[in-house]
Design a protein around this motif. Structure first.
Motif, PDB file in Angstrom:
ATOM      1  N   GLN A 187       0.823  -1.204   0.000  1.00 20.27           N
ATOM      2  CA  GLN A 187       0.000   0.000   0.000  1.00 20.27           C
ATOM      3  C   GLN A 187       0.862   1.260   0.000  1.00 20.27           C
ATOM      4  O   GLN A 187       0.565   2.231  -0.706  1.00 20.27           O
ATOM      5  N   GLU A 188       1.945   1.236   0.786  1.00 25.90           N
ATOM      6  CA  GLU A 188       2.861   2.378   0.833  1.00 25.90           C
ATOM      7  C   GLU A 188       3.541   2.574  -0.510  1.00 25.90           C
ATOM      8  O   GLU A 188       3.685   3.701  -0.993  1.00 25.90           O
ATOM      9  N   ASN A 237       2.037   9.247  -6.115  1.00 21.79           N
ATOM     10  CA  ASN A 237       2.530  10.595  -5.817  1.00 21.79           C
ATOM     11  C   ASN A 237       3.819  10.937  -6.561  1.00 21.79           C
ATOM     12  O   ASN A 237       4.404  11.992  -6.332  1.00 21.79           O
ATOM     13  N   ARG A 289       1.127   4.184  -2.877  1.00 25.66           N
ATOM     14  CA  ARG A 289       0.998   5.609  -2.563  1.00 25.66           C
ATOM     15  C   ARG A 289       2.161   6.398  -3.137  1.00 25.66           C
ATOM     16  O   ARG A 289       1.989   7.446  -3.749  1.00 25.66           O
ATOM     17  N   ARG A 290       3.381   5.866  -2.973  1.00 28.01           N
ATOM     18  CA  ARG A 290       4.578   6.546  -3.478  1.00 28.01           C
ATOM     19  C   ARG A 290       4.577   6.621  -4.999  1.00 28.01           C
ATOM     20  O   ARG A 290       4.988   7.629  -5.569  1.00 28.01           O
TER      21      ARG A 290
END
Length: 172
Positions: free
Chosen positions: A16-17, A24, A20-21
């Motif tokens: 999930q991280e 973004n 997100r990265r």
């Protein structure tokens, strides 16, 4: 979202991280176009006889190595260096100049000598310092200087800090 909705699989927090990265456009995910070449001094450390100590005193060694790491990291950062990586129970560090690496090595030896080690007894640490050009890639360094420093480290005994001829000349 697709994994959860379509397949009933919940992605891990790490995945999930990463998503997100990516969404973004995190610049830290970009590969370096060309390796950066720079001249740095390296201080490598290693705990002498650690294999035997780990085998015979596993629990006390956990605490001892944590204390070792605290002393090494503190001295390196105080001298303006940075920890590059851990290698077994040793630490590879980088500095802008040899003088700072020598100052850190001296402070590490003093700091280790002042520790009350308990069951393990004094951890005897050998060190090697060399300077030269390296390629910086992915937060790590590559080049002959690290090979030379590794060979120096292997020939040192606990309590010794060996300097390469290049490192010695850079001090003058």
């Amino acid at each position: 979202v697709y994994l959860a909705d379509e397949l009933g699989i919940e992605p891990s927090p790490q995945l999930q991280e990463l998503e997100r990265r990516i969404l973004n456009q995190d610049a830290s995910l970009l590969l370096e176009a060309e390796p950066q070449v720079q001249t740095l001094a390296f201080l490598l450390t290693d705990i002498e006889n650690s294999t035997v100590l780990w085998e015979l005193q596993t629990k006390p060694m956990r605490a001892a190595v944590a204390e070792h790491d605290r002393v090494v990291t503190g001295a390196v950062e105080a001298a303006g260096g940075r920890v590059v990586k851990r290698v077994g129970d040793g630490v590879d560090t980088a500095f802008a100049d040899v003088g700072a690496a020598v100052a850190a090595a001296s402070e590490i030896q003093r700091g280790l000598a002042a520790v009350q080690w308990g069951e393990t007894g004094l951890l005897s640490v050998r060190m090697a310092i060399d300077i030269g050009e390296v390629e910086a890639r992915g937060g790590d360094y590559f080049g002959p200087v690290l090979n030379r420093a590794g060979r120096l480290l292997a020939s040192a005994h606990g309590g010794q800090v060996l300097l390469s001829a290049d490192a010695h000349a850079a001090l003058a």
